[in-house]
Motif scaffolding. Structure first.
Motif, PDB file in Angstrom:
ATOM      1  N   THR A  68       0.861  -1.206   0.070  1.00 21.59           N
ATOM      2  CA  THR A  68       0.320   0.430   0.314  1.00 21.59           C
ATOM      3  C   THR A  68       1.104   1.303  -0.256  1.00 21.59           C
ATOM      4  O   THR A  68       1.068   1.972  -0.635  1.00 21.59           O
ATOM      5  N   LEU A  71       2.374   1.659  -3.542  1.00 28.32           N
ATOM      6  CA  LEU A  71       1.366   2.228  -4.673  1.00 28.32           C
ATOM      7  C   LEU A  71       1.591   3.966  -4.276  1.00 28.32           C
ATOM      8  O   LEU A  71       1.251   4.408  -5.338  1.00 28.32           O
ATOM      9  N   THR A  72       0.955   4.158  -3.329  1.00 32.95           N
ATOM     10  CA  THR A  72       0.817   5.443  -3.001  1.00 32.95           C
ATOM     11  C   THR A  72       1.692   6.300  -2.562  1.00 32.95           C
ATOM     12  O   THR A  72       1.569   7.595  -3.860  1.00 32.95           O
ATOM     13  N   THR A  90      -6.953   8.676  -0.716  1.00 33.05           N
ATOM     14  CA  THR A  90      -6.297   8.304  -2.002  1.00 33.05           C
ATOM     15  C   THR A  90      -6.871   6.273  -1.698  1.00 33.05           C
ATOM     16  O   THR A  90      -7.275   5.991  -3.633  1.00 33.05           O
ATOM     17  N   HIS A  93      -8.780   7.451  -4.669  1.00 33.12           N
ATOM     18  CA  HIS A  93      -7.889   7.613  -5.625  1.00 33.12           C
ATOM     19  C   HIS A  93      -7.790   6.426  -7.077  1.00 33.12           C
ATOM     20  O   HIS A  93      -7.395   6.048  -7.718  1.00 33.12           O
ATOM     21  N   PHE A  94      -7.156   5.363  -5.989  1.00 29.77           N
ATOM     22  CA  PHE A  94      -6.800   4.162  -6.406  1.00 29.77           C
ATOM     23  C   PHE A  94      -8.274   3.265  -6.996  1.00 29.77           C
ATOM     24  O   PHE A  94      -8.084   2.576  -7.481  1.00 29.77           O
ATOM     25  N   SER A 117      -3.503   4.356 -15.386  1.00 26.85           N
ATOM     26  CA  SER A 117      -4.993   3.242 -15.240  1.00 26.85           C
ATOM     27  C   SER A 117      -4.027   1.646 -15.703  1.00 26.85           C
ATOM     28  O   SER A 117      -4.545   1.263 -14.818  1.00 26.85           O
ATOM     29  N   PHE A 120      -0.852   1.138 -13.260  1.00 32.34           N
ATOM     30  CA  PHE A 120      -1.582   0.728 -11.776  1.00 32.34           C
ATOM     31  C   PHE A 120      -2.154  -0.648 -11.640  1.00 32.34           C
ATOM     32  O   PHE A 120      -1.240  -1.668 -11.074  1.00 32.34           O
ATOM     33  N   LEU A 124       0.487  -3.242  -9.411  1.00 30.51           N
ATOM     34  CA  LEU A 124      -1.024  -3.694  -8.273  1.00 30.51           C
ATOM     35  C   LEU A 124      -0.259  -6.010  -8.292  1.00 30.51           C
ATOM     36  O   LEU A 124      -0.736  -5.610  -7.603  1.00 30.51           O
TER      37      LEU A 124
END
Length: 821
Positions: A68, A71-72, A90, A93-94, A117, A120, A124
């Motif tokens: 987490t 990714l942030t 946040t 946003h994810f 997108s 991400f 992820l």
């Protein structure tokens, strides 16, 4: 660094190596840099958790927290604390990135540009695989199973890549997996002790041995076979061997292919949304032009046997000055400059911005947006039109029929002529065009003859219930049935114009929508439309809309392309247009054929309106019920086990029953008790007591005798509860007699004693312990873990025996015992 932690970092590096096949999907290496950062944070979190001697579940939580944070840091939403601590915004946003990625996966083909997108989603997935690989390789010490999540990464490009995935990334991923296996093997040898040769000499861990060398050779041979076999066997792939001598490699006709970045398949997106019944607002546009023409989104100009496809646009940033056609226009061409402001809603989700033809200046757009001068479209490889607001200046050109008729044909060696007249050979189309353009001396008259052919008088009608393709077969069917919608009208006219030797293409965008009181046009999915553009020498691209005007709300007709189905010919002055703000008569709500004449709808929208979506609550309810059922399994198992252990009623040690004799007298017969049943009941009661102790976190010492355990419980856990202490002593004495005495205890009430002890233990426990004992009994979970470990050990033992049996048939041993001459 201890070997244990070393395996964790090797697992992280192997995960990154296994992600190498994703290089076949993305244009650049941004995904790898971002994934390396996130995986490094996950590996560091795992190392710190092991340094603190946390249990496996704590290590998993630490890695998820590291994922987490990574990714942030890599995909910030702008609301984080200290630039990397996530907030509720946040995670929202994810969620937006994940939702957008679902649409972008349909909008882009390989290779994919750096879209946030999709980046991400990839990072992820790699981070989640890194967590699973670490748990399998380090936490459970099963590195061989770690190949399954690694294989999941490889399956992504295999599923989306049009041809075959290149062999090199597969070799890199396989090397990472083999590295993990070798590291784990070396660590196991080191933890076992020193290694010795057959002669009894101790050797270093890394010293070569015949068995290790054979394993390495088998690994290399296996990778080579896995790569080479699909290339050599016919029908398994369309990869290397099939591509040898295949020509220049101009692609396969699928959207987004041909060796460049994937783009939106405008025709496929348009066709997929035509039958939506819900009206969705997409764009608001205001302009100082009195009667504007269509707002353009994209161009479809690559005509192949499979139909029209969109070429990949190229251009320069809109932040720079764009080309201005200026006021020096040919005679009969009027150019006026206007200004427009566009507001895109969140329902239009695509990397193309709607603009009017020939924009010359833009505002409120960053350098991510580019302008293709040839296609006259604004596009981006990194951004999305969703929610954008911007203004731009544009030039509107109007043409007189005389000016178009006076334009000479383009030379045959012109790039536009060569590219925009390419078409497959369809005899039926060629014959029709030859008949239509017969006796026509200039390009405009030829185009008008083809344009006039698509009229109601010739039998053409508008309908949505037709085939949605644009290939030669689809166009032939359309020309035969004369029933279709805007895509087929535009594609058919462009094909026929090309067959006449004149450059033509298809444009996709919006007709004029409803006009509000403040002068703003509101464009919905009912205004999405396709039309034809024809290139005239010295003039440029000129629009022609062959779709029946009555079926298209907001359609625009002009002096050079009038409404041929109108009762009277529209003859406005040169350069003027007619732009009704509402639909024609046949588009009214009370029309009998409303469904067939419904407007052209949908491009890359958020799929389906509220009326189209199935309710979500049944899925949530089903998921919640499935979760509850899964959580109830341990409790049900504990309850079933408790019912099975209930003590049966045992008769007393000796009972005299009167039995009549032969002469009428009565004699007493002593009935004995079933000693085995009493012994089994005592064991069952004791087992139930031990499970109860485990459930309420009371220490169980398997080395104690039953009497010693009972006395300890009566002295410690049940000290202040006389009945419970008496009951536990009774259970201990019954178990002791069942184990060691010839005659078990038969006259004891074991079931009430169990209830009393269980009630006392529950009363002395806290609320959390009682809740876990009821829902997730530790005794059941402990038994399941032991059974799983036993089965795993059995599988390992069996595989070792099989491997030992296989070594007896080793060809090497046969050669070693071969007699010499």
């Amino acid at each position: 660094m201890t070997p244990h932690r070393n395996i964790g970092f090797v697992a992280a590096a192997a995960t990154l190596l296994s992600a190498a096949p994703l290089s076949a999907i993305f244009e650049r290496w941004t995904w790898l840099i971002q994934a390396a950062v996130v995986v490094a944070v996950v590996a560091g979190s795992a190392a710190l958790s092991r340094l603190g001697r946390m249990p496996l579940w704590g290590q998993v939580l630490a890695m998820l927290a590291g994922l987490t944070l990574g990714l942030t840091w890599v995909f910030p939403g702008g609301t984080e604390l200290l630039a990397f601590v996530p907030t509720p915004a946040t995670f929202a946003h994810f969620g937006d990135l994940l939702q957008t990625s679902l649409q972008d996966m349909r909008s882009y083909g390989v290779k994919v540009p750096d879209v946030d997108s999709l980046l991400f989603l990839a990072v992820l997935g790699i981070g989640a695989v890194a967590v699973v690989v670490d748990v399998l390789a380090v936490g459970l010490r099963r590195p061989a199973l770690a190949g399954l999540p690694m294989l999941a990464i490889y399956s992504v490009p295999v599923a989306v890549y049009v041809d075959s995935v290149p062999a090199t990334p597969f070799v890199v991923g396989a090397a990472g997996y083999l590295w993990l296996l070798v590291t784990d093997n070396v660590d196991r040898v080191r933890r076992f002790g020193r290694r010795f040769t057959g002669e009894g000499r101790d050797v270093d861990v890394w010293e070569a041995s015949p068995l290790a060398a054979a394993g390495r050779r088998l690994a290399v041979v296996g990778v080579i076979v896995a790569v080479a076999l699909p290339l050599a066997v016919p029908g398994m792939t369309g990869g290397l061997l099939n591509n040898v001598g295949a020509g220049p490699g101009e692609g396969n006709g699928r959207p987004g292919q041909g060796g460049s970045s994937g783009r939106v398949d405008l025709f496929a997106a348009l066709s997929g949304q035509l039958n939506q019944s819900e009206e969705i607002e997409l764009v608001k546009v205001s302009t100082n032009e009195t009667t504007p023409f269509y707002l353009r989104l994209g161009v479809v100009d690559d005509l192949r046997p499979s139909g029209f496809q969109a070429r990949v646009p190229t251009g320069r940033s809109v932040a720079r000055s764009l080309s201005d056609p200026g006021d020096d226009a040919p005679r009969g061409v009027d150019r006026q400059r206007y200004r427009a402001t566009v507001e895109v809603t969140k329902n239009l989700n695509m990397p193309l911005l709607p603009v009017y033809t020939e924009p010359v200046k833009t505002e409120d757009l960053n350098g991510n947006w580019l302008y293709d001068t040839n296609q006259q479209v604004v596009f981006s490889n990194r951004d999305n039109a969703r929610g954008k607001s911007y203004s731009f200046d544009y030039v509107r050109s109007t043409f007189s029929p005389a000016a178009l008729r006076a334009a000479r044909s383009l030379p045959s060696d012109s790039p536009v002529m060569r590219q925009q007249t390419e078409r497959p050979s369809v005899p039926a189309v060629e014959e029709l065009v030859a008949e239509l353009v017969k006796d026509k001396s200039n390009d405009y008259d030829k185009v008008r003859a083809i344009y006039d052919y698509f009229s109601v008088d010739n039998g053409f009608t508008y309908a949505l219930s037709t085939r949605n393709g644009s290939s030669g077969e689809d166009i032939t069917d359309f020309l035969a049935t004369k029933v279709g919608y805007c895509q087929q009208y535009a594609a058919a006219m462009a094909w026929l114009v090309r067959a006449a030797g004149i450059p033509a293409r298809v444009a996709v965008g919006f007709t004029n929508g409803s006009k509000a009181d403040n002068g703003t046009y509101v464009l919905t999915n009912r205004n999405l439309h396709a039309w034809t553009e024809v290139n005239f020498n010295g003039i440029g691209w000129v629009p022609f809309d062959a779709t029946p005007a009555a079926a298209v709300p907001g359609s625009v007709r002009s002096a050079w392309a009038p409404d041929i189905d109108a009762p009277e010919e529209v003859t406005p002055s040169a350069g003027s247009t007619s732009a009704p703000d509402t639909a024609g008569p046949s588009a009214g709500p009370n029309e009998a054929d409303r469904l067939d004449k419904d407007t052209d709808q949908g491009l890359t929208l958020n799929q389906g309106g509220p009326a189209e979506e199935s309710p979500v609550w049944p899925w949530w309810l089903a998921g919640a019920l499935a979760l509850l059922a899964l959580l109830a399994v341990p409790a049900l198992r504990r309850s079933a086990l408790r019912r099975r252990r209930r003590v049966r009623a045992v008769p007393p040690a000796a009972t005299a029953l009167p039995v009549p004799g032969q002469r009428g007298e009565t004699r007493a017969v002593v009935v004995g008790v079933d000693a085995e049943a009493a012994r089994a009941d005592a064991h069952a009661a004791w087992d139930e007591l031990l499970d109860t102790l485990v459930d309420f976190h009371v220490r169980v010492d398997r080395t104690e005798t039953p009497r010693a355990t009972a006395e300890r419980l009566a002295r410690e856990a049940l000290a202040e509860r006389g009945d419970a202490a008496t009951g536990v002593r009774l259970l201990g004495r019954a178990e002791e007699r069942a184990r060691y005495a010839r005659d078990p205890l038969t006259d004891a009430e074991l079931q009430p004693a169990l209830h009393t002890v269980r009630g006392a233990l529950a009363a002395g426990a806290d609320r959390r312990t009682r809740l876990l004992a009821a829902l997730l009994p530790p005794s059941v979970l402990q038994r399941w873990r032991a059974a799983l470990a036993e089965r795993s050990a059995r599988v390992v033992t069996t595989s070792g025996q099989v491997r030992q049996q296989m070594t007896r048939w080793s060809p090497r041993r046969l050669l070693a015992h071969r007699p010499t001459r």
